[in-house]
Design a protein around this motif. Structure first.
Motif, PDB file in Angstrom:
ATOM      1  N   LYS A  19       0.812  -1.220   0.000  1.00 39.83           N
ATOM      2  CA  LYS A  19       0.000   0.000   0.000  1.00 39.83           C
ATOM      3  C   LYS A  19       0.845   1.270   0.000  1.00 39.83           C
ATOM      4  O   LYS A  19       0.335   2.358  -0.270  1.00 39.83           O
ATOM      5  N   LEU A  20       2.134   1.119   0.312  1.00 41.06           N
ATOM      6  CA  LEU A  20       2.984   2.294   0.461  1.00 41.06           C
ATOM      7  C   LEU A  20       3.215   3.017  -0.860  1.00 41.06           C
ATOM      8  O   LEU A  20       3.249   4.247  -0.901  1.00 41.06           O
ATOM      9  N   VAL A  21       3.356   2.254  -1.962  1.00 45.00           N
ATOM     10  CA  VAL A  21       3.614   2.878  -3.268  1.00 45.00           C
ATOM     11  C   VAL A  21       2.461   3.787  -3.691  1.00 45.00           C
ATOM     12  O   VAL A  21       2.686   4.964  -4.008  1.00 45.00           O
ATOM     13  N   PRO A  22       1.204   3.312  -3.712  1.00 42.65           N
ATOM     14  CA  PRO A  22       0.111   4.227  -4.083  1.00 42.65           C
ATOM     15  C   PRO A  22      -0.064   5.373  -3.100  1.00 42.65           C
ATOM     16  O   PRO A  22      -0.412   6.490  -3.503  1.00 42.65           O
ATOM     17  N   ILE A  23       0.181   5.123  -1.802  1.00 49.25           N
ATOM     18  CA  ILE A  23       0.058   6.205  -0.819  1.00 49.25           C
ATOM     19  C   ILE A  23       1.070   7.305  -1.099  1.00 49.25           C
ATOM     20  O   ILE A  23       0.738   8.501  -1.131  1.00 49.25           O
ATOM     21  N   LEU A  24       2.335   6.908  -1.323  1.00 48.91           N
ATOM     22  CA  LEU A  24       3.385   7.887  -1.608  1.00 48.91           C
ATOM     23  C   LEU A  24       3.117   8.625  -2.920  1.00 48.91           C
ATOM     24  O   LEU A  24       3.264   9.850  -3.009  1.00 48.91           O
TER      25      LEU A  24
END
Length: 516
Positions: A19-24
């Motif tokens: 989930k970190l990639v889309p959040i960033l």
């Protein structure tokens, strides 16, 4: 129980990382838009200062990176390692024509039409520093002008986008089952350590942000350029409202194409682009100054090869390099990881030698000839009638050059709309392919769900629309921003100088394949 707890902890960590990639990515794009809308003048000034600082600090390093990347790719191609066929298939899974069409149309985008007319005439009027002893707007300035344009759209640019980086990704993905993501470029050096690590997510996010900026910018500028062109051709007022309508149509087309999948919309668009470009190329050769174009191409290409080293590494005038060579190198480096992912996705069954010769040699030569036909026609017209091209250039900037050139050729009423359609379809193809690549990285799936592809396609269009509403400064800031994002991405690409040869060697020595 301890074993189960460890497994559960690993799964939770993996889910958080996913989930970190889309959040960033989405978070950063949102902050960019908010900052642009909140105080455009201060934001633009900050981006411009950061852009110039990044280019001045890293520009010379990028020149060496581009040159060494090209040299290493050629060495691999002509070494025994070049015979290695990449992937689990012994034959290409996509036909050569379709393969080349998708690669060329994705990279060239609208810039391949817009810059091919504009850049040569600019260098013809104001010779670049490498040719400071040449007088502008003279016959002697023709070859140097084309030489400089050849550098920016030639061997080095194409090589960084699809050679060493693609080889690394093909190795990591097909030999070890690693997902096609920017972090995979470090696999030959660090192994699986980055696969579920937050640093891998940061690497992916930086690459996505860079390519999003490099794609959203042309989409937005296409709307403003088409608005300007339609005003000249039809009298339709070029304002924000008309540009937004044009933008909506463009986004709708490439969104539908992206949702349909790579085997349908993208391949169909690419074929249309290549056939259309070839047809217009023949028309320009037939209707334009054929002998002048052929003579100057031979002379300029010979000069390009002769001055290749000097043009590649010159730093005589940093203030000029910032806005030309270093800007282009930042642009292409920013695109490189995602473009390499796209090429790796469609290149299974190709040999290392075939990949390098097609991407780093064949495509640049075809591009350089295209630049000679469009740019050379404008230069010829300017030589015959001074002011016919330079006048519109001075009055309305670089977008006016293509229209001025075509307007002074026979059958301009047919050529003008045809080239506007071609420019649009090129940009549409890039929007489609990059939406697909971003969806691949974020989802970790080679065949991302149509909803993911559609989300990123529409998101890029919405950002372009917001920046159009905010004024030209927003799009200009985004164009400059890709050079800033190229700083971390260039470090990633720099590692491929090591990981590329390692991957080629290990692929050649491998006895066992992993089918993904």
């Amino acid at each position: 129980m301890a074993n189960g707890d460890a497994t559960s902890s690993s799964e939770v960590s993996s889910n958080v990382e996913a989930k970190l990639v889309p959040i960033l990515t989405i978070g950063f794009i949102s902050l960019f838009i908010f900052a642009a809308l909140f105080d455009m003048s201060s934001f633009t000034a900050f981006i411009q200062t950061s852009f110039e600082s990044a280019a001045n600090t890293f520009g010379q390093s990028w020149q060496w990176l581009m040159l060494v990347n090209f040299i290493f790719a050629l060495v691999l191609a002509f070494s025994p390692l070049g015979k290695k066929v990449m992937g689990a298939e012994s034959k290409p899974t996509i036909g050569t024509f379709r393969w080349l069409a998708m690669i060329m149309c994705t990279l060239l985008a609208g810039g391949g039409v817009f810059w091919s007319a504009a850049e040569p005439i600019y260098h013809f009027i104001t010779p670049p520093p490498a040719f400071s002893d040449v007088s502008g707007s003279t016959l002697q300035a023709v070859a140097p002008a084309l030489d400089q344009a050849f550098l920016h759209w030639g061997f080095l640019a194409w090589a960084v986008l699809g050679t060493l980086a693609t080889i690394v990704l093909m190795y990591a993905h097909h030999e070890h089952g690693v997902k096609l993501r920017p972090r995979a470029l470090l696999f030959p050096i660090f192994g699986n350590k980055l696969e579920n690590h937050w640093m891998g997510s940061v690497i992916d996010a930086c690459s996505i942000i860079a390519v999003a900026a490099g794609t959203i910018g042309p989409i937005g500028f296409l709307a403003s350029q088409l608005g300007y062109s339609l005003e000249l051709l039809t009298g339709l007022e070029n304002n924000v409202q008309s540009q937004l309508v044009i933008l909506a149509v463009v986004v709708a087309v490439y969104s539908i194409s992206a949702a349909s999948g790579m085997d349908k919309g993208l391949q169909w668009l690419s074929r249309i682009n290549v056939i259309g470009a070839f047809g217009l190329l023949l028309a320009m050769l037939f209707l334009g100054p054929t002998q002048f174009i052929l003579n100057e191409f031979g002379s300029a290409f010979g000069g390009y090869l002769q001055h290749f080293g000097e043009l590649s590494l010159t730093t005589d005038k940093p203030s000029w390099n910032v806005w030309w060579t270093w800007f282009f190198w930042g642009w292409f480096i920013g695109f490189a990881p995602m473009m390499a992912i796209f090429i790796a996705r469609i290149s299974e069954g190709r040999s290392i030698r075939g990949l390098v010769l097609a991407v780093a040699i064949g495509a640049p030569i075809a591009t350089n000839f295209w630049f000679t036909v469009l740019g050379g026609s404008g230069i010829y017209l300017e030589l015959q009638n001074p002011g016919v091209i330079s006048g519109p250039l001075n009055d309305a900037g670089l977008p006016a050059v293509l229209l001025a050139t075509l307007s002074n050729l026979p059958f301009s009423s047919i050529l003008l709309p045809a080239f506007l359609v071609l420019t649009t379809t090129f940009v549409v193809t890039t929007g489609d392919s990059m939406a697909y690549s971003i969806a691949m990285v974020v989802s970790g799936d080679n065949e991302p769900d149509s909803k993911h592809r559609l989300f990123w396609a529409i998101t890029m269009g919405v950002v372009a629309a917001v920046l159009l509403l905010a004024g030209d400064g927003g799009l200009n800031a985004l164009q400059s921003f890709i050079v800033i994002t190229a700083v971390p991405v260039s470090i990633l690409i720099g590692f491929t100088l090591i990981s590329g040869p390692i991957a080629a060697l290990k692929m050649t020595c491998a006895k066992k394949y992993v089918t993904v």
